[in-house]
Design a protein around this motif. Structure first.
Motif, PDB file in Angstrom:
ATOM      1  N   SER A   1      -4.376  -5.044 -15.200  1.00 20.38           N
ATOM      2  CA  SER A   1      -4.068  -3.615 -15.326  1.00 20.38           C
ATOM      3  C   SER A   1      -3.118  -3.361 -16.493  1.00 20.38           C
ATOM      4  O   SER A   1      -3.280  -2.399 -17.253  1.00 20.38           O
ATOM      5  CB  SER A   1      -3.446  -3.103 -14.020  1.00 20.38           C
ATOM      6  OG  SER A   1      -4.335  -3.240 -12.955  1.00 20.38           O
TER       7      SER A   1
ATOM      8  N   SER B   1      -6.648  -1.230  -8.422  1.00 20.56           N
ATOM      9  CA  SER B   1      -6.499   0.200  -8.674  1.00 20.56           C
ATOM     10  C   SER B   1      -5.052   0.656  -8.455  1.00 20.56           C
ATOM     11  O   SER B   1      -4.510   1.455  -9.224  1.00 20.56           O
ATOM     12  CB  SER B   1      -7.441   0.980  -7.749  1.00 20.56           C
ATOM     13  OG  SER B   1      -7.283   2.375  -7.912  1.00 20.56           O
ATOM     14  N   ILE B   2      -4.417   0.150  -7.397  1.00 21.65           N
ATOM     15  CA  ILE B   2      -3.012   0.493  -7.147  1.00 21.65           C
ATOM     16  C   ILE B   2      -2.142  -0.007  -8.291  1.00 21.65           C
ATOM     17  O   ILE B   2      -1.253   0.709  -8.788  1.00 21.65           O
ATOM     18  CB  ILE B   2      -2.532  -0.105  -5.811  1.00 21.65           C
ATOM     19  CG1 ILE B   2      -3.290   0.538  -4.642  1.00 21.65           C
ATOM     20  CG2 ILE B   2      -1.032   0.092  -5.629  1.00 21.65           C
ATOM     21  CD1 ILE B   2      -3.005  -0.110  -3.299  1.00 21.65           C
TER      22      ILE B   2
ATOM     23  N   PHE C   1       0.795  -1.231   0.000  1.00 25.76           N
ATOM     24  CA  PHE C   1       0.000   0.000   0.000  1.00 25.76           C
ATOM     25  C   PHE C   1       0.827   1.281   0.000  1.00 25.76           C
ATOM     26  O   PHE C   1       0.296   2.344  -0.284  1.00 25.76           O
ATOM     27  CB  PHE C   1      -0.967  -0.011   1.184  1.00 25.76           C
ATOM     28  CG  PHE C   1      -2.073  -1.005   1.022  1.00 25.76           C
ATOM     29  CD1 PHE C   1      -3.144  -0.732   0.191  1.00 25.76           C
ATOM     30  CD2 PHE C   1      -2.040  -2.234   1.666  1.00 25.76           C
ATOM     31  CE1 PHE C   1      -4.167  -1.648   0.010  1.00 25.76           C
ATOM     32  CE2 PHE C   1      -3.052  -3.156   1.501  1.00 25.76           C
ATOM     33  CZ  PHE C   1      -4.120  -2.865   0.666  1.00 25.76           C
TER      34      PHE C   1
ATOM     35  N   ARG D   1     -15.909  -5.678  -8.397  1.00 23.74           N
ATOM     36  CA  ARG D   1     -16.455  -4.327  -8.302  1.00 23.74           C
ATOM     37  C   ARG D   1     -16.807  -3.833  -9.693  1.00 23.74           C
ATOM     38  O   ARG D   1     -16.024  -3.947 -10.627  1.00 23.74           O
ATOM     39  CB  ARG D   1     -15.432  -3.377  -7.661  1.00 23.74           C
ATOM     40  CG  ARG D   1     -15.962  -1.955  -7.528  1.00 23.74           C
ATOM     41  CD  ARG D   1     -15.013  -1.069  -6.743  1.00 23.74           C
ATOM     42  NE  ARG D   1     -13.767  -0.849  -7.438  1.00 23.74           N
ATOM     43  CZ  ARG D   1     -12.801  -0.074  -6.959  1.00 23.74           C
ATOM     44  NH1 ARG D   1     -12.943   0.509  -5.792  1.00 23.74           N
ATOM     45  NH2 ARG D   1     -11.682   0.083  -7.627  1.00 23.74           N
TER      46      ARG D   1
ATOM     47  N   ARG E   1      -7.109  -9.608  -7.465  1.00 25.72           N
ATOM     48  CA  ARG E   1      -6.929  -8.536  -8.446  1.00 25.72           C
ATOM     49  C   ARG E   1      -7.582  -8.863  -9.779  1.00 25.72           C
ATOM     50  O   ARG E   1      -7.429  -8.112 -10.735  1.00 25.72           O
ATOM     51  CB  ARG E   1      -5.433  -8.282  -8.668  1.00 25.72           C
ATOM     52  CG  ARG E   1      -4.746  -7.598  -7.508  1.00 25.72           C
ATOM     53  CD  ARG E   1      -3.242  -7.633  -7.681  1.00 25.72           C
ATOM     54  NE  ARG E   1      -2.696  -8.946  -7.382  1.00 25.72           N
ATOM     55  CZ  ARG E   1      -1.542  -9.385  -7.852  1.00 25.72           C
ATOM     56  NH1 ARG E   1      -0.836  -8.632  -8.669  1.00 25.72           N
ATOM     57  NH2 ARG E   1      -1.099 -10.582  -7.517  1.00 25.72           N
TER      58      ARG E   1
ATOM     59  N   GLU F   1     -13.876  -4.712  -0.258  1.00 28.08           N
ATOM     60  CA  GLU F   1     -13.386  -4.296  -1.570  1.00 28.08           C
ATOM     61  C   GLU F   1     -11.868  -4.185  -1.639  1.00 28.08           C
ATOM     62  O   GLU F   1     -11.331  -3.336  -2.330  1.00 28.08           O
ATOM     63  CB  GLU F   1     -14.025  -2.973  -1.980  1.00 28.08           C
ATOM     64  CG  GLU F   1     -15.525  -3.067  -2.182  1.00 28.08           C
ATOM     65  CD  GLU F   1     -16.111  -1.830  -2.819  1.00 28.08           C
ATOM     66  OE1 GLU F   1     -15.459  -0.772  -2.775  1.00 28.08           O
ATOM     67  OE2 GLU F   1     -17.208  -1.922  -3.356  1.00 28.08           O
ATOM     68  N   ILE F   2     -11.137  -5.047  -0.939  1.00 27.58           N
ATOM     69  CA  ILE F   2      -9.685  -4.969  -1.015  1.00 27.58           C
ATOM     70  C   ILE F   2      -9.184  -5.371  -2.394  1.00 27.58           C
ATOM     71  O   ILE F   2      -8.192  -4.839  -2.892  1.00 27.58           O
ATOM     72  CB  ILE F   2      -9.018  -5.838   0.078  1.00 27.58           C
ATOM     73  CG1 ILE F   2      -7.518  -5.564   0.122  1.00 27.58           C
ATOM     74  CG2 ILE F   2      -9.317  -7.316  -0.130  1.00 27.58           C
ATOM     75  CD1 ILE F   2      -6.806  -6.241   1.268  1.00 27.58           C
TER      76      ILE F   2
ATOM     77  N   PRO G   1     -10.563  -4.888  -5.550  1.00 26.94           N
ATOM     78  CA  PRO G   1     -10.550  -3.758  -6.482  1.00 26.94           C
ATOM     79  C   PRO G   1      -9.523  -2.689  -6.119  1.00 26.94           C
ATOM     80  O   PRO G   1      -8.961  -2.041  -6.998  1.00 26.94           O
ATOM     81  CB  PRO G   1     -11.989  -3.213  -6.380  1.00 26.94           C
ATOM     82  CG  PRO G   1     -12.799  -4.391  -5.976  1.00 26.94           C
ATOM     83  CD  PRO G   1     -11.926  -5.183  -5.060  1.00 26.94           C
ATOM     84  N   GLU G   2      -9.272  -2.484  -4.821  1.00 28.38           N
ATOM     85  CA  GLU G   2      -8.273  -1.483  -4.436  1.00 28.38           C
ATOM     86  C   GLU G   2      -6.873  -1.917  -4.862  1.00 28.38           C
ATOM     87  O   GLU G   2      -6.068  -1.101  -5.302  1.00 28.38           O
ATOM     88  CB  GLU G   2      -8.316  -1.250  -2.920  1.00 28.38           C
ATOM     89  CG  GLU G   2      -9.575  -0.548  -2.444  1.00 28.38           C
ATOM     90  CD  GLU G   2      -9.835   0.758  -3.176  1.00 28.38           C
ATOM     91  OE1 GLU G   2      -8.856   1.483  -3.476  1.00 28.38           O
ATOM     92  OE2 GLU G   2     -11.004   1.063  -3.458  1.00 28.38           O
ATOM     93  N   LEU G   3      -6.585  -3.212  -4.733  1.00 29.01           N
ATOM     94  CA  LEU G   3      -5.298  -3.711  -5.211  1.00 29.01           C
ATOM     95  C   LEU G   3      -5.183  -3.515  -6.718  1.00 29.01           C
ATOM     96  O   LEU G   3      -4.132  -3.109  -7.225  1.00 29.01           O
ATOM     97  CB  LEU G   3      -5.144  -5.193  -4.863  1.00 29.01           C
ATOM     98  CG  LEU G   3      -4.963  -5.543  -3.387  1.00 29.01           C
ATOM     99  CD1 LEU G   3      -4.917  -7.058  -3.211  1.00 29.01           C
ATOM    100  CD2 LEU G   3      -3.702  -4.905  -2.818  1.00 29.01           C
TER     101      LEU G   3
END
Length: 475
Positions: free
Chosen positions: A217, A188-189, A111, A440, A145, A181-182, A184-186
């Protein structure tokens, strides 16, 4: 750090203080990259006191490098953040301190992604660390992810243990409750890191491009930028897309192959080949031929298993929204369509659209070629795709239409009326908002409510949901 005068073991308050020191340091480093000297020195004392390497506190060291030097730590990351409760209900506070030290390492590496330009090596290191975090959450690397999640196993070099080596073997936690929602956050990073990377320069250098690990990604960025690439850069981009498609195809194909493929058709005589030989039935039916004197069973008839199954030719029409927000679902469903295209008696048609529609059916067997012909971004007008899809519905009862979109459309009423007409005709209509491992996706609430009233709720979440729906209809 006070200790009890009798046993020499740390008091519960001391263990609690140690754990808090480690987490306060984690929070401080997440919000401010500058070191807080007092927290750093206190954390170092805690880590050394519990017998862990000081490298856990080095933000420049990847989890891979720590595990390579200390391979005995690798198993501790499995389910690290989803521990089983103690049978007697007591808390092992010393174990909590140890878990806090290990969890702080992997959380900080994932993070605290920094700022500025990102190299291919830095991206690969982050992806590896994210894999360790997913492993700590009881999942397979890449699973949260939206990646292949346990498809192709890899092993670490140098005697270390890769995050894909042994993780994800236990129970899968309820991540929606544990950490909302961990996944989608991963993602996004990771997407942010890819955007900060000078991707064209990396792709132009074969040595740098070889260090890239394909992910959703990265594939999204490559699909967006493919028209601006040429020569070596374009070839490397295609190779990365092909690798990702092959890895995800392997996972999805295994899910599809688990399906039943229709009821046994006993009107068709069984093929008299060895693989169909029913040994148990053959022995049972010939027991009257047993010779006690010779202790031998004489077989005068062989029995074979029926393997032919009842199948009806089915037509699968997949309509894909090419807008950038749907890239994850588009990649997964394009690959899924190609897998079903390889099944007997399944006729697959593929349509992609934005403000114009493109019939990709000739390439539906090859998701790689299909993805290269897509164009991400732009507006969405589903009516142009509907004009291509409707004539393909020759036998509604044997047709399933999968519509993949966020359903933010220009002509909502006209499009929904056409979709409702498909449903009323007897065809199976499956609206898909997002099918990813992260789960998500934003779907137009106007469409969501009307699909629900129609009896065809929008599918969103894990790709397995769509696989189940299609298997139920097509097999």
């Amino acid at each position: 750090m006070s200790e009890e005068s009798t046993g020499g073991a740390p008091a519960p308050e001391a263990d609690e203080n140690r754990r808090q020191v480690l987490y306060w340091r984690l929070l401080a480093r997440l919000f401010d990259p500058e070191e807080q000297a007092s927290l750093e020195s206190a954390s170092l004392a805690v880590v050394e006191d519990i017998g862990l390497p000081s490298a856990l506190l080095d933000p420049g060291a990847s989890v891979d490098s720590v595990v390579q030097r200390h391979p005995e730590l690798a198993p501790e990351f499995d389910g690290l953040m989803t521990p089983e409760p103690d049978e007697d209900g007591t808390r092992d506070r010393a174990a909590e301190v140890r878990r806090a030290a290990l969890a702080s390492k992997v959380l900080l590496n994932v993070f605290a992604s920094g700022s500025g330009a990102v190299t291919a090596e830095q991206l690969a290191r982050w992806q590896s660390d994210a894999g360790w975090l997913e492993r700590a959450l009881g999942c397979r690397p890449g699973e949260l992810r939206g990646g292949q999640g346990g498809g192709v196993q890899r092993t670490g070099g140098g005697g270390g243990v890769s995050p894909t080596g042994t993780g994800g073997g236990g129970r899968t936690p309820d991540l929606g409750r544990l950490i909302p929602e961990i996944g989608p956050e991963l993602g996004s990073i990771e997407a942010g890191l890819v955007k900060r990377m000078r991707l064209r320069e990396v792709l132009a250098d074969p040595a740098l491009a070889s260090r890239l690990t394909p992910s959703m990604s990265l594939i999204e960025q490559l699909l967006r930028d493919k028209d601006n690439l040429s020569g070596v850069a374009l070839a490397n981009a295609k190779a990365l897309i092909r690798r990702y498609v092959d890895e995800v195809s392997q996972v999805l194909r295994s899910q599809v192959e688990k399906a039943t493929v229709g009821d046994i058709d006993r009107s068709v005589p069984p093929k008299r080949v060895f693989r169909n030989l029913d040994l148990d039935r053959t022995i049972w039916k010939n027991l009257t031929n047993w010779s006690p004197e010779e202790e031998r069973l004489y077989v005068d008839r062989l029995y074979y298993r029926h393997t032919s199954r009842k199948t009806t030719p089915q037509r699968l029409i997949v309509v894909v929204d090419q807008s950038g927000s749907m890239v994850d679902s588009m990649v997964n469903c394009t690959i899924l369509a190609s897998i079903f295209a390889g099944l007997p008696k399944v006729d697959v048609h593929l349509i992609a659209y934005d403000t114009q529609a493109l019939d990709l059916t000739p390439w539906s067997h090859d998701p790689f070629e299909t993805l290269l012909r897509t164009k991400l971004g732009g507006g969405t007008d589903g009516t142009v795709a509907m004009a291509l899809a409707q004539p393909k519905i020759a036998e509604p009862r044997n047709t399933v239409v999968v519509w993949i979109s966020d359903f933010y459309e220009w002509r909502t009423d006209e499009l929904f009326d056409s979709m409702a007409a498909i449903h009323r005709s007897g065809a199976k209509f499956i609206p898909v908002g997002s099918v990813t491992s992260g789960g998500r996706g934003s779907v137009n609430p106007w469409f969501r409510e009307r699909f629900k009233d129609l009896g065809t709720p929008v599918i969103s979440g894990h790709i397995k949901k769509l696989v189940h729906e299609l298997k139920t209809f097509l097999t």
